[in-house]
Design a protein around this motif. Structure first.
Motif, short mmCIF file in Angstrom:
data_model
loop_
_atom_site.label_atom_id
_atom_site.label_comp_id
_atom_site.label_asym_id
_atom_site.label_seq_id
_atom_site.Cartn_x
_atom_site.Cartn_y
_atom_site.Cartn_z
N LEU A 28 -6.67 3.37 8.72
CA LEU A 28 -7.39 4.56 8.23
C LEU A 28 -6.48 5.45 7.40
N ALA A 29 -5.22 5.57 7.80
CA ALA A 29 -4.27 6.39 7.05
C ALA A 29 -4.01 5.79 5.68
N VAL A 30 -3.81 4.47 5.63
CA VAL A 30 -3.56 3.82 4.34
C VAL A 30 -4.82 3.91 3.47
N GLU A 31 -5.98 3.79 4.09
CA GLU A 31 -7.23 3.95 3.33
C GLU A 31 -7.30 5.36 2.72
N ALA A 32 -6.99 6.38 3.49
CA ALA A 32 -7.05 7.76 2.98
C ALA A 32 -6.09 7.95 1.80
N SER A 33 -4.89 7.41 1.93
CA SER A 33 -3.91 7.50 0.84
C SER A 33 -4.39 6.74 -0.39
N MET A 34 -4.96 5.57 -0.17
CA MET A 34 -5.45 4.75 -1.29
C MET A 34 -6.64 5.40 -2.00
N ARG A 35 -7.54 5.97 -1.24
CA ARG A 35 -8.70 6.63 -1.86
C ARG A 35 -8.24 7.82 -2.71
N ALA A 36 -7.29 8.59 -2.18
CA ALA A 36 -6.76 9.73 -2.92
C ALA A 36 -6.03 9.26 -4.18
#
Length: 194
Positions: A28-36
């Motif tokens: 979830l953390a990597v997803e949040a960084s990737m989306r940003a």
């Protein structure tokens, strides 16, 4: 062109394959960084988010770098008809597969993977969680070898370099991206400390 999984379908797939709360939170953390990162670069937010969410899909079941991770995740995503650029990005985040990182998607995934995990680890040990965290405090923790020892410091530096961004700016970007998901990631800290 391949049809990407919906966010809900990707989350269902992840929870089917990954039981560990800590690994789910990492994804979830990597997803949040990737989306940003995708938003900042004018890229496909959905696709980049999926790469972040699913990059470690098989890590719990098949952790062996010689025969498992990320090969099983790649095979599953191919079976599901996912775009080749998604599969290749997941391949390229594992240095030992020797898949070059050529696209922005591939470079971004590599750049945020270890750093997102490290920033979350830093937030866990701060009373105020991620709030008020600075690149300086993260870099200080990077020098403490025993802290989050499994995180490869060279990968963090190399990731920023390959992405073409200065390390402090990259750390600040990831902190901001994760702060937006603090509650879901369990890194809000105590309200008294904020």
């Amino acid at each position: 062109m391949s049809q990407t999984l919906s966010r809900d379908a990707a989350w269902s797939l992840l929870t089917e394959w990954v039981e560990s709360d800590s690994l789910r939170r990492h994804c979830l953390a990597v997803e949040a960084s990737m989306r940003a990162m995708a938003e900042a670069r004018g890229a496909d937010v959905g696709l980049w988010g999926l790469a972040g969410l699913l990059h470690d899909l098989d890590y719990e079941r098949y952790p062996d770098p010689d025969t498992g991770h990320p090969r099983m995740a790649m095979a599953e995503l191919e079976r599901l008809g996912q775009p080749p650029e998604l599969v290749r990005a997941i391949a390229s985040h594992a240095d030992y597969l020797h898949v070059s990182r050529d696209s922005d998607l591939e470079k971004a995934l590599y750049a945020v993977d270890e750093l997102s995990g490290f920033v979350v680890a830093c937030a866990y040990v701060r009373p105020q969680g991620i709030h008020g965290m600075t690149p300086k405090s993260v870099k200080k923790k990077l020098k403490t070898v025993a802290f989050a020892a499994a995180v490869n410091r060279d990968d963090i530096r190399r990731g920023a370099e390959e992405l073409g961004v200065e390390l402090d700016a990259h750390i600040a970007f990831v902190i901001d991206a994760l702060a937006g998901q603090a509650e879901a990631l369990g890194i809000e800290g105590s309200t008294e400390a904020v």
